[in-house]
Design an enzyme around this catalytic site. Structure first.
Site, PDB file in Angstrom:
ATOM      1  N   SER A  67       0.828  -1.239   0.001  1.00  0.00           N
ATOM      2  CA  SER A  67      -0.108  -0.007   0.045  1.00  0.00           C
ATOM      3  C   SER A  67       0.852   1.305   0.149  1.00  0.00           C
ATOM      4  CB  SER A  67      -0.805   0.177   1.166  1.00  0.00           C
ATOM      5  OG  SER A  67      -1.889  -1.068   1.264  1.00  0.00           O
ATOM      6  N   CYS A  68       0.285   2.263  -0.433  1.00  0.00           N
ATOM      7  CA  CYS A  68       1.014   3.690  -0.518  1.00  0.00           C
ATOM      8  C   CYS A  68       1.426   3.958   1.000  1.00  0.00           C
ATOM      9  CB  CYS A  68      -0.206   5.138  -0.734  1.00  0.00           C
ATOM     10  SG  CYS A  68       0.683   6.284  -0.874  1.00  0.00           S
ATOM     11  N   PRO A  69       2.715   4.507   1.242  1.00  0.00           N
ATOM     12  CA  PRO A  69       3.445   4.875   0.021  1.00  0.00           C
ATOM     13  C   PRO A  69       4.575   4.067  -0.426  1.00  0.00           C
ATOM     14  CG  PRO A  69       4.461   5.414   2.162  1.00  0.00           C
ATOM     15  CD  PRO A  69       3.178   4.870   2.457  1.00  0.00           C
TER      16      PRO A  69
END
Length: 84
Positions: A16-18
Site C-alpha cells: 500500500s501507499c507509500p
C-alpha cells in the site's frame, strides 16, 4: 501486455501507499538514464501516485494499464536536464 524492452521489473503487488512509490524511487535512482522499469502494483491509488511522482521527478510514464486488479507501468528514467 506491452512488448517494450525492460531493464528492470519491480513487483509491488500487495503493498500500500507509500511503499510502491518509495520502492520505485529507489529502483529508478539505481538505473541509468533511458532505462525502462516495469512496475506492478495492486494499490488502487497507484495511477495517480505514479503520475504525480513522474511529473515531479521528470521521469516518463511510457504506458500504463490495469487488468484484473493489477496496475502495470512502464517508466523511463529521464534525468532532469539543466538542474544543478
Amino acid at each position: 501486455m506491452s512488448t517494450l524492452p525492460v531493464e528492470q521489473t519491480l513487483d509491488c503487488r500487495g503493498l500500500s501507499c507509500p511503499l510502491p512509490i518509495l520502492k520505485t524511487k529507489k529502483t529508478v535512482n539505481s538505473m541509468a538514464d533511458g532505462e525502462v522499469l516495469m512496475l506492478l502494483t495492486t494499490d488502487p491509488g497507484s495511477p495517480g501516485d505514479v503520475a504525480a511522482w513522474a511529473k515531479k521527478t521528470g521521469n516518463k510514464v511510457l504506458t500504463s494499464q490495469a487488468e484484473a486488479g493489477v496496475y502495470t507501468f512502464y517508466i523511463k528514467k529521464t534525468l532532469l536536464r539543466g538542474m544543478v
